[in-house]
Scaffold this motif. Structure first.
Motif, PDB file in Angstrom:
ATOM      1  N   LYS A  34       0.844  -1.178   0.000  1.00  0.00           N
ATOM      2  CA  LYS A  34       0.000   0.000   0.000  1.00  0.00           C
ATOM      3  C   LYS A  34       0.887   1.238   0.000  1.00  0.00           C
ATOM      4  N   GLN A  35       0.565   2.177  -0.856  1.00  0.00           N
ATOM      5  CA  GLN A  35       1.338   3.406  -0.904  1.00  0.00           C
ATOM      6  C   GLN A  35       0.767   4.399   0.091  1.00  0.00           C
ATOM      7  N   ALA A  36       1.658   5.066   0.785  1.00  0.00           N
ATOM      8  CA  ALA A  36       1.228   6.057   1.758  1.00  0.00           C
ATOM      9  C   ALA A  36       0.824   7.336   1.023  1.00  0.00           C
ATOM     10  N   ASN A  37      -0.181   8.012   1.533  1.00  0.00           N
ATOM     11  CA  ASN A  37      -0.582   9.294   0.968  1.00  0.00           C
ATOM     12  C   ASN A  37       0.443  10.341   1.350  1.00  0.00           C
ATOM     13  N   VAL A  38       0.824  11.160   0.382  1.00  0.00           N
ATOM     14  CA  VAL A  38       1.801  12.212   0.620  1.00  0.00           C
ATOM     15  C   VAL A  38       1.138  13.529   0.287  1.00  0.00           C
ATOM     16  N   GLU A  39       1.284  14.474   1.170  1.00  0.00           N
ATOM     17  CA  GLU A  39       0.708  15.796   0.945  1.00  0.00           C
ATOM     18  C   GLU A  39       1.836  16.801   0.847  1.00  0.00           C
ATOM     19  N   VAL A  40       1.793  17.637  -0.190  1.00  0.00           N
ATOM     20  CA  VAL A  40       2.812  18.658  -0.397  1.00  0.00           C
ATOM     21  C   VAL A  40       2.137  20.010  -0.368  1.00  0.00           C
ATOM     22  N   ASN A  41       2.696  20.900   0.423  1.00  0.00           N
ATOM     23  CA  ASN A  41       2.178  22.264   0.502  1.00  0.00           C
ATOM     24  C   ASN A  41       3.201  23.213  -0.095  1.00  0.00           C
ATOM     25  N   ILE A  42       2.737  24.058  -1.014  1.00  0.00           N
ATOM     26  CA  ILE A  42       3.604  25.037  -1.667  1.00  0.00           C
ATOM     27  C   ILE A  42       3.186  26.418  -1.178  1.00  0.00           C
ATOM     28  N   SER A  43       4.179  27.190  -0.796  1.00  0.00           N
ATOM     29  CA  SER A  43       3.871  28.535  -0.313  1.00  0.00           C
ATOM     30  C   SER A  43       3.314  29.387  -1.449  1.00  0.00           C
ATOM     31  N   LYS A  44       2.646  30.468  -1.090  1.00  0.00           N
ATOM     32  CA  LYS A  44       2.083  31.373  -2.099  1.00  0.00           C
ATOM     33  C   LYS A  44       3.183  31.991  -2.949  1.00  0.00           C
TER      34      LYS A  44
END
Length: 94
Positions: A34-44
């Motif tokens: 199972k692949q883990a969910n990855v969340e990426v946040n990019i600044s404004k």
């Protein structure tokens, strides 16, 4: 017509070699991980830079396309050859 045992054995071996035929090697396969969910946040600020860069690139592409269509696009052969030589030399060093 009589079918002897050797022919039946041959057919069985052919059927086992067919793709999708269930045989013992299928049992040893590992279940998919199972692949883990990855969340990426990019600044404004980073998003603004990315958007600006995409606009610059699309403007360059549009101008090159227009020059090609108008027959005005010129290729600098000496620049291309010098970059090719530089690339080959870099590859040899690695």
């Amino acid at each position: 017509m009589k079918i002897d045992k050797n022919y039946s054995n041959f057919l069985n071996s052919v059927n086992q070699a067919k793709p999708g035929y269930a045989h013992e090697s299928k049992k040893t396969e590992q279940p998919a991980k199972k692949q883990a969910n990855v969340e990426v946040n990019i600044s404004k600020e980073a998003q603004a830079l990315l958007d600006a860069d995409q606009v610059d690139i699309s403007e360059k592409v549009k101008s090159i396309k227009a020059a090609i269509q108008n027959g005005e696009y010129e290729v600098d052969a000496s620049k291309i050859s010098s970059e090719l030589v530089r690339t080959i030399q870099t590859q040899k060093e690695q």
